[in-house]
Design a protein around this motif. Sequence first.
Motif, PDB file in Angstrom:
ATOM      1  N   ALA A 124       1.899  -7.051   8.660  1.00  0.00           N
ATOM      2  CA  ALA A 124       1.046  -6.697   7.528  1.00  0.00           C
ATOM      3  C   ALA A 124       1.915  -6.448   6.295  1.00  0.00           C
ATOM      4  O   ALA A 124       2.988  -5.846   6.386  1.00  0.00           O
ATOM      5  N   ARG A 125       1.447  -6.940   5.167  1.00  0.00           N
ATOM      6  CA  ARG A 125       2.181  -6.695   3.928  1.00  0.00           C
ATOM      7  C   ARG A 125       1.869  -5.286   3.455  1.00  0.00           C
ATOM      8  O   ARG A 125       0.715  -4.887   3.369  1.00  0.00           O
ATOM      9  N   ARG A 126       2.899  -4.546   3.150  1.00  0.00           N
ATOM     10  CA  ARG A 126       2.715  -3.155   2.726  1.00  0.00           C
ATOM     11  C   ARG A 126       2.625  -3.041   1.193  1.00  0.00           C
ATOM     12  O   ARG A 126       1.933  -2.186   0.683  1.00  0.00           O
ATOM     13  N   TRP A 127       3.356  -3.868   0.486  1.00  0.00           N
ATOM     14  CA  TRP A 127       3.401  -3.777  -0.960  1.00  0.00           C
ATOM     15  C   TRP A 127       2.629  -4.928  -1.581  1.00  0.00           C
ATOM     16  O   TRP A 127       2.544  -5.997  -1.003  1.00  0.00           O
ATOM     17  N   SER A 132      -5.859  -3.076 -11.534  1.00  0.00           N
ATOM     18  CA  SER A 132      -6.471  -1.787 -11.214  1.00  0.00           C
ATOM     19  C   SER A 132      -7.267  -1.290 -12.415  1.00  0.00           C
ATOM     20  O   SER A 132      -6.988  -1.642 -13.549  1.00  0.00           O
ATOM     21  N   TYR A 151       0.741  -1.490  -5.708  1.00  0.00           N
ATOM     22  CA  TYR A 151       0.170  -0.625  -4.676  1.00  0.00           C
ATOM     23  C   TYR A 151       0.992  -0.705  -3.406  1.00  0.00           C
ATOM     24  O   TYR A 151       1.741  -1.642  -3.176  1.00  0.00           O
ATOM     25  N   TRP A 152       0.851   0.344  -2.599  1.00  0.00           N
ATOM     26  CA  TRP A 152       1.492   0.423  -1.283  1.00  0.00           C
ATOM     27  C   TRP A 152       0.411   0.767  -0.276  1.00  0.00           C
ATOM     28  O   TRP A 152      -0.256   1.800  -0.400  1.00  0.00           O
ATOM     29  N   ARG A 153       0.231  -0.101   0.710  1.00  0.00           N
ATOM     30  CA  ARG A 153      -0.828   0.104   1.715  1.00  0.00           C
ATOM     31  C   ARG A 153      -0.354   1.152   2.725  1.00  0.00           C
ATOM     32  O   ARG A 153       0.696   1.026   3.334  1.00  0.00           O
ATOM     33  N   TRP A 155      -2.341   2.217   5.544  1.00  0.00           N
ATOM     34  CA  TRP A 155      -2.745   1.834   6.901  1.00  0.00           C
ATOM     35  C   TRP A 155      -2.644   0.359   7.075  1.00  0.00           C
ATOM     36  O   TRP A 155      -3.056  -0.439   6.358  1.00  0.00           O
TER      37      TRP A 155
END
Length: 155
Positions: A124-127, A132, A151-153, A155
């Motif tokens: 999964a990509r976190r960044w 926005s 953004y940073w995910r 979950w």
Amino acid sequence: MKTWQVILTVSLTAAVSFLFGYKLGGVDAPSPVAGDTLVIRDTTRDSIPYPVVETVIRDVPELFPVYVTMGGDTIHEDILVPVPITVKEYVTDSYRAWVSGYKPSLDSVWVYPTTERIYIREKARRWGIGISAGYGVGKDGLSPYVGAGVYWRVW
């Protein structure tokens, strides 16, 4: 800027951002992939095989001793006996075997098929970068904000 203009701008920006993101969502972007390989070696047993085809190849003459007793005398005589050499074919879904000789039979067959299963997990990509909208603190205090953001995910 009046309140209705801010609401209209934010609504239009959100709608355009949604449509743009929806359109880009159909494109397969390259992503890091991690894979696991599981190798399974299973034993398949067929203990009572039955031949599918039986063919006589040739007859081989063999000497066979014959003893005949007549009137107290034993006579020893060798005669030629034709011995049939046959080929038997055994077939199932997992193997095919041929056995040849005099009265051939296959006692058992153990087959070791190797099954390889590859599991691919996508990381999964976190960044990410996106558009926005919301409220932010500016020169005039709290005011509407529309712009690009990082953004940073979680979950």
